[in-house]
Enzyme design. Structure first.
Site, mmCIF file in Angstrom:
data_model
loop_
_atom_site.group_PDB
_atom_site.id
_atom_site.type_symbol
_atom_site.label_atom_id
_atom_site.label_comp_id
_atom_site.label_asym_id
_atom_site.label_seq_id
_atom_site.Cartn_x
_atom_site.Cartn_y
_atom_site.Cartn_z
ATOM 1 N N CYS A 64 -0.554 5.128 -10.468
ATOM 2 C CA CYS A 64 -1.090 3.773 -10.506
ATOM 3 C C CYS A 64 -2.161 3.583 -9.431
ATOM 4 O O CYS A 64 -3.141 4.299 -9.395
ATOM 5 C CB CYS A 64 0.062 2.777 -10.392
ATOM 6 S SG CYS A 64 -0.327 1.118 -10.986
ATOM 7 N N HIS A 65 -1.969 2.634 -8.515
ATOM 8 C CA HIS A 65 -2.924 2.384 -7.444
ATOM 9 C C HIS A 65 -2.765 3.375 -6.287
ATOM 10 O O HIS A 65 -3.524 3.332 -5.323
ATOM 11 C CB HIS A 65 -2.785 0.944 -6.929
ATOM 12 C CG HIS A 65 -3.332 -0.078 -7.868
ATOM 13 N ND1 HIS A 65 -2.664 -0.447 -9.016
ATOM 14 C CD2 HIS A 65 -4.480 -0.793 -7.847
ATOM 15 C CE1 HIS A 65 -3.376 -1.363 -9.660
ATOM 16 N NE2 HIS A 65 -4.479 -1.591 -8.973
#
Length: 187
Positions: free
Chosen positions: A118-119
């Protein structure tokens, strides 16, 4: 006595004696830390969760607490076989820490597995280790990945050399399977 049906599955990966460093900080993505952590432990690995401070409880994005085992500043990449970088809002703060960036660069130079979801990709971006690497991540950081010189793919998991990446919590089963297999292959 109940007999369970046979399933088509690969033998589970075992990682006895393996040590994995995982980053934690405020507003980490709960599932992206806990799911891989438990899978690694299940495989026999030791997971050391390091945050800005040792023995501090950090709250996840969804409110699940995680107490750090150690301080990032006390970590040495030579002591670990792989690195786990969960997402959430945590990576945006941790990527400003020179020790975090140095650790990621050392894992990369040693070709040890680096897994970002994800991030979490923000941290390898800031460490400068994604240039020329095929990756995926949250669609929200696609431009950041591309601008860092990575080749973005919209896929549940992308493995390129010693890098493993995924987009979101729904990708965790594929992410973990590939991360554990990469660690086992490198041992």
């Amino acid at each position: 006595m109940t007999t369970l049906p046979e399933t088509n599955h690969v033998s589970p990966v075992t990682l006895p004696g393996c040590r994995v460093l995982a980053f934690v900080g405020e507003i980490y993505e709960d599932l992206e830390l806990w799911y891989p952590r438990f899978r690694l432990i299940e495989a026999g690995a030791e997971v050391v969760v390091a945050g800005p401070e040792a023995n501090k409880t950090y709250q996840g994005k969804l409110g699940y607490p995680c107490e750090s085992d150690a301080a990032i500043s006390d970590m040495n990449s030579d002591d670990f076989d792989a690195l786990l970088v969960p997402g959430g809002f945590m990576p945006d703060k941790l990527r400003r820490d020179p020790t975090v960036l140095r650790l990621v660069q050392e894992f990369d130079a040693a070709k040890k597995p680096i897994a970002a979801i994800c991030h979490g990709g923000w941290i390898p971006i800031s460490a400068g280790v994604y240039r020329g690497v095929r990756v995926t991540g949250s669609p929200g950081i696609k431009d950041d990945l591309v601008n860092a010189g990575a080749t973005y793919e919209d896929a549940a998991v992308v493995v390129d050399g010693h890098h493993v990446s995924s987009r979101r919590p729904d990708d965790l089963p594929d992410f973990c399977r590939h991360f554990l297999a990469l660690i086992a292959a490198g041992r």
